[in-house]
Every structure is written in C-alpha cells, then in structure tokens.
Write an enzyme that holds these catalytic residues in place. Structure first.
Site, PDB file in Angstrom:
ATOM      1  CG  ASP A  30     -19.694 -21.461  35.858  1.00  0.00           C
ATOM      2  OD1 ASP A  30     -20.334 -20.947  34.947  1.00  0.00           O
ATOM      3  OD2 ASP A  30     -20.115 -21.595  37.012  1.00  0.00           O
TER       4      ASP A  30
ATOM      5  CG  ASP B 114     -19.838 -21.353  40.825  1.00  0.00           C
ATOM      6  OD1 ASP B 114     -20.623 -20.548  40.281  1.00  0.00           O
ATOM      7  OD2 ASP B 114     -18.608 -21.194  40.806  1.00  0.00           O
TER       8      ASP B 114
ATOM      9  CG  ASP C 155     -24.683 -20.115  37.902  1.00  0.00           C
ATOM     10  OD1 ASP C 155     -24.825 -19.173  37.110  1.00  0.00           O
ATOM     11  OD2 ASP C 155     -23.602 -20.407  38.419  1.00  0.00           O
TER      12      ASP C 155
END
Length: 1196
Positions: free
Chosen positions: A454, A775, A779
């Site tokens: 990310d 997070d 996901d």
C-alpha cells in the site's frame, strides 16, 4: 406492564431490581433476546423492554454518556453478566508432552533393546562358565566386570530419557511462546467505548454488559449488542451464518449486532448486551468445547484470531477415508498445508531415514551371520542348551548396534532445528516490529520475490496535512489567510469538514510541548480538520451544535463510492448534503462551482477538464492527494429517494479542492533499494490518483529513471486483462505484471486479482512468492491469497489483522525488509544445521557399519552414539539455528520454491569433511595402537573393560565434530568461518559446553560410556586432529564447484511436474510430501476423490453462496463473479477473443469498449466493483448454451 414500565421508569426498575438482582433483566433474558433476528427482534425489544432506550435504563446506562466507569459497578456487572473472555483450551501438561515424545519409533526400538539387554545381564545361567561355549564368555577378568553388563542397557535407557525430556521441554516452551503471542495479540485488540461521556479505548476483555460501544468500518465486534444509532451500517455475518451477503442494520429493521461479525461499512453506537461465553460466538465455542475438543478448538482459534479458518475447515470433509489411518497421528500434529521449507525437509528426512534403515538392517545381518559362521562353522561348536542365554546376549548386542546406527542416521534433530530457528526468529522479530501470527510465514518471507505494498501509511508517514487549496477561483500554494476567503465560503468549508466526517476523527493537543498535534481517527479527515484549525476556525463547536443524532442520513466512505456524504434537515423542511471525496470522482458530479464572490456558477465539462489540467494534475504531480469538498441543497416539500444514490450524488456545487501531503517515510527509499538488490520487486497498489501515485513511487525509488515499466489505473488494468465476458485471462495478465510497478485507483478486487495472477503465473521458471500489505477490511481476500500477508498494526482494521500472517506493529515498510532478512536467515540456519548434521550422519553410519563388519563390534558404542546424536541434534540445532541475521543476506537473490536445500557447495563440504573424518578414524582404528603405543581395542570379549584405543577413536570423533560445527557456520563457501562468531552467544556456549562435557565423559564416564581416561598428550593429539578440520575446510573451499559436476543436490522443493498436481483449489490440503513418498497408490485414489469433491463443490457453490463467503467477503453474489474464479473456469474449445486484439471482428466487444471509454460516470460493465456485471450487459456475459455450466445456471 410494558407501557407502565416505559412511563415510570426509574421507580419501576428499582422495584424489579429487588427480585432480579441489581438490573432490570437477567443474563438468560438477554441471551434469549440475542437469539432473535431482524423484525422479530425489534418487536421483542419493544414488547418486553419498551424500546432500546428503556433497555438502556434497565441496564443502568445512558445511551449518550455511557457507564460511569465506577470500579464497583463494573465488578458487579462482571459478576452478574460474566466477563468478555472465552477461556482457551487447556494447554498440554508436561507429562502429556513427554508421552508424545516417547511415541517416536526409533526411541521405542531402543527402549525395547535396552530392556532386553538389561534383563539378560541379570540372568546368570547355570553352567555359564562351561568351556564348551567357547570364547563367547571370554575371560572374565574379575566377577565385578562381569556384573557390569547391566550398565549398557541402563545407559541407553538413561540417554533415551534425556532425549525425551529435551524434546518435551522444547515442545512445552514452544507452546508457551505461542500462547504468549496469542495473548499479546488479544491484549493489543482494543475497542472504543463511551464512559462518563468520554470516548476511550479499552482492551476487549474489559467490555461489560451495559457499555456503549462505538463501532465503525473495519471493526470486528467483540460482544453482542443492540444498535442505538447507526449510519449506513452494513455487517458481514458470514462467520456466524455462512451467508456472504452484507446485512444492513438499522433501528427500525434489524438492530441486532453479533460478536465475531465484521463491520463492512458505516458507523454507529451499540449497547452491549452479552459478553464472553454468553455472546453468540461464545455459545458456539462452548458447544464445540463440549464436543471432541481437539479438532473444533482449532476452528475456534481460527475464528477468533488466527486467520487459518479456511485451512482447517476442509480437513473434516475431504479426508474421511484417510481419517482412520490418521487418527493415531492426529494427536501429534494438526495437519496444515506444509510450508515450502517443511515440505523439502520432510522429503529429505524420509530419504535419509530409508538409507539409515537399510544400513542398520545390513549391519545386523552381517554381524549375526559372521558370529554364527565363525562360532558354529569355523570353530565347529554345537549349540548347547546352557549356552543359549550367552548367545542371545550377543544377538541383543548386535541388535543394539543396528539400532544405534539407525538412531544416528535418522536426523530427528531436523524438526527441532526448524522449530527452534522459527521460534527464536519470531521472538527477535518482535523487536523489529513484526508480530508473527503464523510461524511458517517467517520462513516463506525469505523466498519472497514480489511485494505489493500500500502507499498510505506504509511507504508514507500517514501524517496528512493540507498544504495547497483551490478556493474561489484562486489556487493557493500554501494555506490561505482566513481573511482572504469570504465568510460564507469559509462557513461552508467548516461545516462541510466538521459535520461530514466521522465524529471519532479529531485533533488533540500534542503529548510533549512543542510536538505536533496528535491525529486520532481517519488521517485524511484529520488533515481536513487541521485545515479548519489553520483557518482559525473551531470544528468542535459545529459538532456540538449538530450532534450525531441530528444527522439525517450518512453515506459512509467505501472503496466503491470513494466519497462520503452527510445529509442534514434544515429548519424549513429542506435538506442540505455535504460531500467530500477524491477530486476526479467528485468533480464529475459537480455542475456548479463557487466563484470568488462565493456565488455558484455553472461548471461545464470543459471547465472541469481545464481545472484538472491547471489545478489537480500539478498538485498530483507533487505527490499530493486531492480532495474535493462539495454540497447540494434539496428543496423543501418533496423528500428525495435517499436510496437512489446516483441521483442524490449529482448536481453538486464544488466548494473547494485541497491538496493533502503525506510525506514519504525517510527510511523507505533505502529499504526499497535493499529489496531491489535482494531480487525482490516492489509494486505499489493504491487507491490514489495515478499522478500522485507516480510522484510518490518516484520519490520512493519504486520507479527508476530510464527503466521500462508500467503505471496503470485500475480500470485500464481490468480492460487489459479481462476478456469480453469479463473473466480474467491469465495469459493477458502475464503480459502485464512483470513490468507493472504502480497500480493506482485500484479496488480491493484488483489487488486480489493481481496477487492471484502473479502467484498463478507460470512464465517465470520459479513460481513467484508474493507478500502483500493491507490495512482495510476489503484487503482481506488479497492478504489471505498472498503467500505472506502483512497487516498494519496501527492503521489496520481487525478484519485485515485477522486475515494476515504478520502484523507490522509500526506500519513501516522497513519492517518488511527486516522480515525478509529473518526469513532468509531461518533458511540459512536450517541449511547450516543440515550441513553439519549430514556430515556426522555419513561418518557415524559408515564407521559403525564397516567397524561392525570387520571387527564384529561397532567402534562407537551405543551410548557414545547417543551422546554424539545429542551433540548433533539438540545442541547443534540450538547453536546453528540461532545465528543472528546479517545485512549480507540481502545481497543475493531469493532461493525460490524448488531450489534444493543442500546446494552443490554444501554437498562438497559434507563429502569433503566426511572423507577427512573417515580417513582419520579408520587410520586410528586399524593403526592407532601402534601410533600411540597402547593395547589394541579390537576383538575384545563381551564384557571386557573399555580400552584406551577405542576411547581415543571416540574422543577424536567428537573433537572433529566440534570444530566442524564452526565450519558449518558458512554455507556459501566463505573462507572466514569465525566472522561475527561472538554475536551469537548461544553458539559459543554450546561449543564450550560440549567440550567440557566431553572431558567429563572421557575422564569420568568409565564403564557406562565405555571410556577410559586419556593422558594429556593423547588429548592434545585428539584436539590437534580436530583443529585439522578447520584447515581442511579451507582446502575444500579452494576446490571450484565447476569441477564437481557429478555432485547431486538434495532436498528439492516441488518440481514443475508436481506443480500440476499440487495446485488444487486453495481450500484443499496439499498432499504431504513424506506421505507422497510412502503411499503413492492411495494418493492417486485421493486425487480422484479430490476431483469429485471439487465438482461437488461447484454444484454446492451454486446452491449456496458458501464459496464466496470463504474466499471473498466483499464480492456481490453473482453467477458471473463465481465464474470469473479461475478455479472454476471450464476450458472452452473455441478461442476467446481478448479485448485488445480482435477489435474489428467483434462489434460487441467494440461497443463495450466504447461504452467503457465514453461513460466513466455511468457504471460500465467493467467498472462496477470491477467484477460484478451490470445487469444490462449480463445477457452478453452468460456463456453459450452448450457450455457445461449452462445447465447449472438455468437451474438456479
């Protein structure tokens, strides 16, 4: 009754209190209340309790202020309603572990041999001294020696006990560490509740009935409760019900919230009504606990916090047949998919074990034959009845020698080394901010070839600040002066930010003087609130005026909307809606924009394009995230249809656009460089604008100038990889992923598709090993699918943490690099241990074997062999498995899944050292007595005292092992074996400790160890020969590997051919390699079974949505979606036309393509959640009638 209780509440609840404890309802009332759902629940609450607020009064709590937090009151609640804690399964006692360790086959054989040997040594037959038995009895020098026959048996038993205790202790400490880890994960899980009107976070275990808990997107609910107030709340209840559809929760329709379920969208407040064993999850666990404890508790662990639920559930169904044989094994080890390393090791251990078994069998046969031929053939004696016990004693002795050969050959230290190495690494990784939830993730990380990270919070600091703004036709490059903005525009900005954001996001004063203010909650919202404070305004005052109860409707942020809106009711009956969101998405919905006089003017498409060019792209190219604030007024009189979201979210007026900076973490570029050097590709997957993403990726060093790479947006990515039916095509994906470095504006589905595509790809010679960071709640699927999933410890939601393998406690990318280092270190430690162990194995087995064949007696006695085994196995695994990692580990490429454990260099070392040791030992064995001028130890009678000769052989052998242990510290052919040796105190301790123990054994071991004391000069010779190992090691280093093509590597991973069989759908278990070796036939029968099961699974999955619940919590149920799953794509014969190539042949595809290009605003078939098909186009995507799935579809 109800009405009256609702009217005069206080009095009544006290009256009731007298006979129902302190509170207006008992545990059982609340438990039965939680068992009803939806409408029925609403009626039950209204009939029995007079609504939620009356229920709050009965539980003596305030919906706004929460509990008082008075310790006495909390204690009373715990007494009455129980505490929020589900007692874990009892740990195995030490004795149980000892019993398990005793189940080891080799140990059992040894125990039996030792007991027979003991029994025979106490049995003195009459006429035992008969001459006729020949030299069998030998000359008993004195009676005392003859009596000492029991010592060998006793010593073997004693060493077996030591081995068992060591194993059991190791298992026990491993279990203890694991429990410590679990409890640490549990303690870290906090939840937000309101007490005394203050919002505080408390550990989940401290929640009591009557608490008012704040719930928000991404939470895992810790207790059962009733909704008091909610905004757009959607819950995934699949963990309890198995239904994958998200359930909408509201006060009117379904206010019941259950523990263990996930909040997928929205926010709200709930009154806690049941905790711990009384909550729905608790009730299930108690039922399971009453059942057959073992297997179910595993599922429980999985459900609570160990993301292995998926790996555990399928076991029961598919292995019914196998279960009978496995029942005995199951006690020992719960079957879970083997990690790469375990697979390789099991194979290797089985191969070595087989070799050892053959060798030991041959040894025994040769000894027995030699004895029989010699005694009865050559000497021509007859078998006399009174001599039988003596002959049997000989046979037992031979049997014991055979068993010890086997014991030394089988590397039972291997599993121990792996466990120690992993446990040690996990403990140390804690210090490096990696909280490892699944042991083998640590070792898989060493093989990682790709990391999909990310951006926000991992590569950047996740401390957002507004640095630029575009307000009233002016682009401010820094925060504008409040005077420069018109009061009415300013007012809109302040309200739009303060009201249209989660009330849990706020900015608190800094902890230390002169520090930065603390940001609590969603960081983007904090940036906007900070902007309001920079404009010298107060957002809290606005929030006090408009508390959350007054919000009319909230559309919370989610990955599909990429915006958030809040509706307020005006006094005149109209409505005002504030919106904020990603600027390119929100500006498309704006038809007006505020000019410099604060008046809305028309905002056309060309104005928008100009604004994108002049304002948004320049901001994005500096790596800023652009957020647009907008509003819309709805006239009084007609209430809009709030569910028609697309209608509501249109015709907006843009207030301003702000650029938010999230600086790159200073240590990240360096960490990424290390990854690239280590042969790991870092890819950035983010929801941000492509320009922002590209700018940040360049700053981080993910994009290097002059490199050939791709940066794609999610929509473009999907267009390139899906065929016209919207299914992902692996070969299209294979063209893209090797060059892809940045995927921007991506949805969680894209992330999952990318990870799955890279893992399933076969274009590289090695299967890629992918690590993913995540997070958000959505996901989950990508984290589960990846080989190693990293969840963020600070910003991560509970759902993400639960799906992950490792939690990054500081959310920092550099911690991932540390994890790679530790992973490679584990791998190297195991290889070092193997190199050492196999050298000893080869030598000990050959010495025992040849010695026995030539001299009828193994030069290394059973007890000595067990001591050597202890040095080799337990101590060496301790010493070599605890080497700390060094930066140099990051300078080589990853090993890959099918690289052999024992490389050619290691093979060269093993054989080279074996040659040295064997030469020395045989020289000593056959010529040692001349060299040292002592009596020969060969051909001694049965119970004769130990000789100096054999003691020297044993001592030299151990010395060579000790010095070779130092050689084993390096496996890549480095010359300096002492490098950083003092960084590993355990290694030094073990080597010194072994040396001291060896002195004690030789000098004072006497009869049990078959040793006699040595003189100083003899000791020096032994040590000198040992040191020779180090010099010999240098010599071996100089032999180039290229000259040794004939050396085979051993301990391979899974080869390409096996791959096809291996890759069963993820839920099914990989077939264990050791079992592969042992039971080929059954395996084929199993495979047939698995295939049938997969087919049944397809049918079932159509009947229920179970499949999606297992794999993809976020997907909408659609046939289409199911068929895009590669596991279930049935190969059709006709070639499919991909989007890119045949454009002219396929007008339909052409049309779709245009649709998707022209109308970004409307949901094109490829754009809506990226894989759910738009109903208007669904007709095109259903397969042709002759496709095998068609019959199923029509029957749904």
């Amino acid at each position: 009754m109800t009405n009256n209780s609702a009217d005069h509440h206080p009095g009544n609840s006290v009256a009731e209190g007298s006979h129902e404890g302190e509170f207006g309802c008992s545990v059982m009332d609340l438990r039965s209340l939680m068992e009803v759902r939806s409408g029925e629940a609403v009626n039950r609450i209204n009939d029995n309790y007079g609504g939620v607020h009356s229920l709050c009064k009965r539980l003596k709590t305030s919906p706004v202020e929460g509990l008082s937090g008075n310790p006495a009151d909390l204690e009373k609640r715990r007494q009455t309603f129980g505490q929020n804690f589900i007692p874990p399964k009892k740990a195995k006692t030490f004795l149980q572990l000892v019993w398990e360790a005793l189940q080891d086959v080799t140990l059992i054989i040894l125990e039996i041999a030792a007991i027979i040997s003991l029994g025979l040594s106490f049995y003195h037959p009459p006429g035992g001294d008969n001459e006729a038995c020949g030299e069998a009895k030998g000359s008993a020098e004195d009676e005392g020696e003859a009596q000492a026959g029991w010592i060998e048996g006793a010593a073997i038993l004693f060493s077996v006990i030591i081995v068992v205790l060591v194993t059991a202790f190791n298992d026990w400490s491993k279990e203890k560490q694991f429990r410590g880890l679990q409890s640490r994960i549990e303690q870290e899980q906090k939840f937000t509740v309101i007490r005394k009107g203050q919002v505080i976070q408390i550990p989940v275990a401290e929640i009591v009935v009557g608490d008012i808990a704040q719930i928000k997107y991404g939470d895992l609910l810790p207790a059962d409760g009733v909704l008091i107030q909610g905004n757009d709340l959607k819950i995934d209840e699949s963990s309890l019900t198995g239904e994958s559809d998200q359930v909408k929760k509201s006060l009117e329709k379904d206010p019941m919230l259950l523990s263990g379920t996930h909040v997928m969208e929205g926010s709200g407040r709930m009154l806690v009504t049941a905790v711990g064993v009384n909550s729905q999850t608790g009730i299930i666990f108690t039922l399971l606990g009453a059942g057959e404890g073992e297997e179910e508790k595993k599922v429980k662990k999985a459900k609570t916090q160990d993301g292995v639920a998926l790996e555990i559930q399928p076991l029961k169904s598919q292995e019914g047949i196998e279960n009978e044989e496995k029942e005995k094994k199951k006690v020992k080890v719960p079957k879970k998919e083997k990690s790469v390393l375990q697979g390789k090791l099991t194979r290797l251990a089985v191969q070595i074990g087989k070799a050892g078994l053959i060798m030991s069998a041959i040894t025994v046969i040769i000894l027995v034959l030699y004895f029989v031929i010699d005694t009865f053939g050559i000497q021509g004696r007859s078998w006399l009845a009174e001599c039988t016990p003596i002959y049997i004693q000989y046979f037992v002795k031979f049997f014991i020698i055979g068993v010890t050969v086997l014991v030394v050959a089988v590397p039972e230290g291997l599993p121990l080394a792996v466990t120690i190495s992993l446990a040690y690494s996990v403990k140390k990784m804690m210090k490096d901010n990696n909280l490892v939830r699944h042991l083998d993730a640590c070792e898989t990380m060493g093989n990682a070839t790709a990391i999909c990270s990310d951006k926000t919070g991992t590569l950047t600091m996740n401390r957002m600040t507004v640095v630029q703004a575009y307000v009233g036709d002016t682009h401010y490059r820094q925060i504008p002066d409040p005077e420069a903005i018109l009061p009415k525009t300013l007012d809109l900005i302040v309200n739009g930010v303060a009201i249209n954001s989660a009330y849990t996001s706020k900015i608190l004063p800094p902890e230390k003087e002169g520090g930065l203010p603390r940001q609590v909650g969603n960081k983007t919202e904090c940036a906007l609130l900070g902007f309001v404070l920079d404009l010298k305004q107060d957002y809290q005052a606005v929030r006090n005026e408009v508390p959350e109860e007054k919000l009319y409707k909230v559309y919370t942020f989610n990955s599909v909307r990429k915006s958030m809106s809040t509706v307020l009711k005006n006094p005149d009956g109209g409505f005002r809606m504030y919106s904020k969101g990603a600027s390119e998405i929100l500006l498309r919905k704006c038809t007006k924009i505020l000019d410099k006089n604060g008046e809305p003017r028309i905002f056309k498409v060309k104005d928008r394009d100009e604004m994108v060019k002049k304002v948004i792209e320049p901001m994005a190219c500096q790596g800023l995230r652009t957020i647009c604030l907008a509003y819309r007024d709805f006239p009084a009189g007609v209430e809009p249809d709030w569910d028609a979201e697309n209608e509501i979210l249109s015709d907006l007026s843009c207030i301003c656009v702000v650029g938010i900076e999230d600086p790159v973490r200073p240590e990240v570029p360096d960490a990424i460089l290390k990854c690239q050097r280590a042969g790991i590709t870092v890819r950035m997957v983010t929801g941000d604008n492509i320009n922002t993403a590209r700018a940040i990726a360049t700053k981080c060093g993910i994009l290097l100038p002059g490199e050939d790479f791709l940066c794609l947006e999610g929509k473009e990515f999907n267009r390139l990889i899906r065929n016209e039916k919207g299914e992902v095509e692996q070969e299209q994906l294979d063209k893209i992923w090797p060059k892809l470095r940045v995927l921007a504006r991506s949805s969680p589905t894209d992330k999952h598709t990318l990870v799955k595509g890279i893992i399933d790809s076969t274009i590289a010679e090695q299967r890629q090993v992918v690590a993913v960071t995540g997070d958000g709640t959505n996901d989950g699927p990508a984290l589960k699918k990846a080989d190693v999933g990293f969840a963020m410890g600070i910003a991560g939601t509970d759902v993400a943490k639960e799906a992950s393998d490792i939690i990054l406690t500081d959310d920092n990318f550099t911690s991932i690099v540390k994890a790679v280092m530790w992973g490679r270190n584990v791998y190297d430690s195991i290889s070092k241990f193997l190199q050492f162990q196999l050298t000893v194995n080869v030598v000990a087995v050959i010495v025992a074997f040849t010695g026995a064949c030539i001299t009828q007696d193994s030069p290394l006695k059973a007890v000595q062999m067990l001591w050597v085994n202890l040095i080799m196995d337990t101590f060496a695994s301790l010493a070599l498995a605890t080497e700390p990692p060094s930066e140099s580990l990051l300078l080589r490429k990853p090993y890959g899944r099918n690289k052999p454990l024992i490389s050619r260099t290691m093979m060269k070392n093993i054989l080279g050292h074996a040659v040295y040791q064997l030469t020395i030992i045989f020289t000593l064995l056959f010529a040692g007595e001349k060299f040292f001028d002592i009596d020969s130890g060969r051909n001694t009678p049965l119970h004769s005292p130990p000789t100096e000769h054999y003691t020297i052989v044993f001592n030299t052998f151990v010395m060579m092992q000790l010095f070779n242990e130092i050689n084993a510290r390096k496996i890549h052919g480095e010359r300096n074996v002492f490098e950083a040796i003092f960084r590993n105190p355990i290694f030094c301790t073990v080597v010194l400790g072994t040396f001291v123990s060896q002195i004690i054994i030789v000098e004072f071991g006497g009869k049990p160890f078959s040793c006699s004391g040595l003189t100083l000069s003899q000791w020096f010779w032994c040590i000198f020969i040992g040191v020779g190992e180090l010099l010999w090691g240098q010599l071996i280093c100089t032999v180039p590997n290229s000259q040794l093509k004939f050396l085979k590597e051993a301990g391979h991973g899974i080869t390409k051919e096996d791959m096809a069989d291996e890759e069963l759908p993820e839920g099914l278990d990989e077939i264990d390699h050791a079992e592969m070796e042992l039971r080929r036939g059954q395996i084929l029968w199993f495979r047939g079974l698995n295939r049938i099961q997969t087919q049944i699974k397809v049918v079932n999955a159509f009947r229920s949505s179970l499949y999606e619940n297992l794999q993809k919590p976020e997907s909408k149920t659609s046939i289409h979606n199911f068929m895009t799953h590669p596991e279930f794509i049935l190969e059709e014969d006709e070639p499919r036309t991909p989007f890119l190539d045949g454009t002219d042949e396929d007008p339909e595809a052409e049309e779709l393509k245009q649709q998707s290009e022209e109308s970004p605003g409307e949901f094109s078939p490829l754009n809506k959640n990226n894989n759910a098909v738009d109903s208007s186009v669904a007709e095109d995507t259903i397969p042709e009638p002759e496709s095998p799935l068609h019959s199923l579809e029509t029957s749904i």
